[in-house]
Every structure is written in C-alpha cells, then in structure tokens.
Design an enzyme around this catalytic site. Structure first.
Site, mmCIF file in Angstrom:
data_model
loop_
_atom_site.group_PDB
_atom_site.id
_atom_site.type_symbol
_atom_site.label_atom_id
_atom_site.label_comp_id
_atom_site.label_asym_id
_atom_site.label_seq_id
_atom_site.Cartn_x
_atom_site.Cartn_y
_atom_site.Cartn_z
ATOM 1 N N ASP A 143 -2.041 5.818 -5.293
ATOM 2 C CA ASP A 143 -2.106 5.022 -4.082
ATOM 3 C C ASP A 143 -2.553 3.555 -4.538
ATOM 4 O O ASP A 143 -3.742 3.264 -4.947
ATOM 5 C CB ASP A 143 -3.217 5.559 -3.190
ATOM 6 N N ASP A 200 0.714 -1.214 0.075
ATOM 7 C CA ASP A 200 -0.132 -0.103 0.179
ATOM 8 C C ASP A 200 0.903 1.345 0.111
ATOM 9 O O ASP A 200 1.384 1.588 0.869
ATOM 10 C CB ASP A 200 -1.014 0.127 1.209
#
Length: 387
Positions: free
Chosen positions: A276, A93
């Site tokens: 992201d 992430d």
C-alpha cells in the site's frame, strides 16, 4: 527503409511509459507536531489502520473511506481535472480505489487552504446525483460524484468519475499536505462502484500495458515516480520476482513468514499482506508489533510516537519478509525513520484478521526498498531491489 522506420516508431509508441513525478513533503503528522496540535488531534482522531481495509459491506449504505490513516504519508503527485485543467496535489494510493478532491462548494476551513475544483470553470464537467461520504474521526467529508477529464502526467483520461467534497468538518485536514486522493486498487472496493482512474485509462486504450509501477526514492524531496503502462528497469537492480495477488480488491499477497535474526517473529504459518503506497509504515497485528517494538528498544514519547535510540540503529537486525519463497530484507536504517533529532519506529499496530489469518501492511518503508510493479493483466506484483 521507410517501412522499417515506421515500424520502429510504431513499436516505440506502443512501449511509451507515462511517468508522474512524486514529491516527498512533510507529512500531516509532522505539520501537526510543528503546530503543537498532535496531542489534541490524537485525542479525537484515533488512527485505526484496520478501518481502511474493512470490506465494503461493513459500512453503512453511504460509501465511506477513512482519512486519518494518511497521517504519515509523504509522497504526492500533481494531476489536472477539467478543461482547462485545474491542478491538485494527490496521494497515489494503491490501498483505495476512488479519486476525490475538494470543491468550491465546500465552506469548511480545510477547503479554504487547499485547491478546490470549480465545475463551472470546466467545459467538460458532467454532474451526477450520486453522493459520497468519507469518514474520519468524529466527522465526515460529504460530497457528490461527477465526470470530467483527468490529466495524469501526459495522459488525458476522459469521462472519469470522481468525488467533489462539499463539507470537511474537523480541523486536522487544514494542515494536510495534499488536496485529495487518487486510488489505484481494484474496482471491487471502489465506493459507489466508481470506475478507478487506471481502469478508465486501460479501457480507453491510453496505456500500452495493463500495469503500473512505483519507485519511492529515499531522497528527501525528489526522484520518486509512478509509471503507467510500463516498467523502467533503470529503477531497480537484478530481476523482478513475481507474486500472485491473493485477493483482487487491495493489492494483497501471501507472506510465507516474517523473521528477525533468523527467528520467526510473526506469520509463522503464512499470512496475508497488502502492498500500500498510501500507508507510510509497516503495520501488523498489535501483539506482534508490540513484540517488535520491545525487541528494537522502542518507547513511547509525549506525542504518542515510538522512539528508538539513534545510536542503536546500525546494530539492529533486518526484518525479513519471505514472499513466494524469496527473502526481502528491510534494514533498520529503513524501518527507523530519522526526524529532526529523534529516531521513530516505522512499525504500527493494528488488528484485522482475514479469512486466512493475520493481515500485514507493507507501506512506504517497504516500497522504498523494493521497486514494485502492479500488474493488473496477470493479477500479480513484481518486486525487485530498488536502484
């Protein structure tokens, strides 16, 4: 001749790229839909992407991190923690900085169906007295921090701090296709100021370059990869365009504009965006997203998803993100997601203004189109059309 051979081998060793394959699985949302639980989940856990990007100061004294924002994440990789290694499926992430996994001290139902780290089975584990709390919906995951060896691909990252959960209240994590999260953002947003995994790799001299790169395949299952310490040009076409990071916390950049059919639909005077990997969709201000949903003919179904007519997919225009003077078109075939017999809009609304204005999130819908290099050495992102 021997010296030339040795120099060649040395140069090769300094350019090694450590690749970790990512597998595409059913998202948590899909699992909840199949179990008939999505409606109940959404009643008590309203997804709010904005909370993921709030400053650390906005939280209480105990560090927090939201979890419902991983509802649509589909790409996962395997890491090992401890000696001998205990395996975990994690989200890589770029929108967070901490590493955490479930522990054997967790008695919650969600932990019982996921891999759990047992410190007693690792000869290299070191406990700390620091706690960690990760909020989601009406409850929170609580745990503590420890140190151990973390194996990522063929990299052995020693003395790495990570979180071990002790409590995971709520039922939705029971169906999560991942055990934990490995954050790849900057250390400035790390809970408890814990050193992120990639920073520790670089500090220990385990990677030859202070960067990593991500390729997300559109294939249903395989082909995706995160690469540490280098760039593999076989994963993209053309050349990389470099974009300065505007805030060294998230991988945040400046967008020049967002257009459809040649008309500016958002970000008219430039705005901020975060690239992201931990967010599946394209997210932006609620009002702008609402206009886009109307433009593409999306309507809400009984599960709270925005549905688009599958037959209209190939007649809809690209959405074009202009970044540092370069246009990055995302076609309708990318921003509309085909799931079983339905076509789902890949846009999601959120409201979170930055000091410079509106904020957008370029998630997996964007990254599938553009191979991305996260260059910490020069605080910049590299983007090129994915091969």
């Amino acid at each position: 001749m021997k010296w030339l051979l040795l120099l060649g081998l040395l140069a090769l060793s300094e350019c090694i790229i450590h690749k970790v394959p990512l597998v595409r699985k059913k998202s948590l949302r899909k699992n909840l839909i199949e179990k008939g639980l999505l409606k109940d989940y959404l009643k008590t856990h309203t997804p709010n992407l904005a909370t993921k990007y709030l400053p650390k100061a906005a939280f209480d004294s105990v560090p927090t991190e939201t979890l419902e924002n991983y509802l649509d994440t589909e790409y996962f990789g395997t890491i090992g923690i401890g000696t001998p290694a205990q395996d975990f499926t994690v989200i890589f992430d770029t929108g967070s900085s901490n590493l955490w996994v479930p522990s054997v001290y967790c008695s919650s139902a969600a932990c019982s169906v996921h891999n759990q780290f047992n410190p007693e089975d690792s000869s290299t584990f070191q406990a700390t007295s620091e706690s960690l709390s990760i909020t989601y919906g009406t409850g929170s995951m609580t745990g503590f921090l420890g140190y151990d060896t973390v194996k990522v691909g063929n990299i052995e990252d020693t003395n790495q701090i990570f979180g071990l959960s002790e409590s995971e209240p709520g039922s939705f994590l029971y169906y999560a296709p991942f055990d934990g999260i490995l954050g790849l953002a900057y250390p400035s947003i790390s809970s408890s100021d814990a050193t992120p995994v990639f920073d520790n790799m670089w500090n220990e001299g385990l990677v030859s370059e202070d960067l990593f790169s991500v390729y997300l395949s559109s294939d249903d299952e395989s082909g995706s990869v995160v690469m540490f310490g280098g760039i593999d040009s076989s994963y993209y076409t053309g050349s990389l365009n470099w974009v300065p990071v505007s805030y060294e916390g998230y991988w945040q950049i400046t967008l020049d504009s967002i257009t459809m059919d040649g008309e500016t639909i958002a970000c008219a005077d430039s705005c901020q965006a975060i690239v992201d990997t931990g967010t599946s969709l394209l997210a932006g201000p609620t009002s702008a997203i609402s206009n886009i949903q109307s433009y593409i003919g999306a309507s809400e179904n009984s599960d709270g998803e925005m549905i688009v007519s599958c037959s209209s997919m190939y007649s809809l225009p690209n959405i074009v993100f202009t970044i540092n003077g370069v246009q990055y078109p995302v076609p309708a075939s990318a921003y509309i997601l085909e799931e079983d017999d339905a076509c789902i809009s890949g846009f999601e609304g959120m409201n979170l203004d930055t000091y410079t204005g509106e904020l957008w999130i370029l998630g997996d819908v964007f990254i599938r189109q553009y191979f991305t290099v996260f260059d910490r050495a020069n605080n910049q992102l590299g983007l090129a059309a994915a091969a």
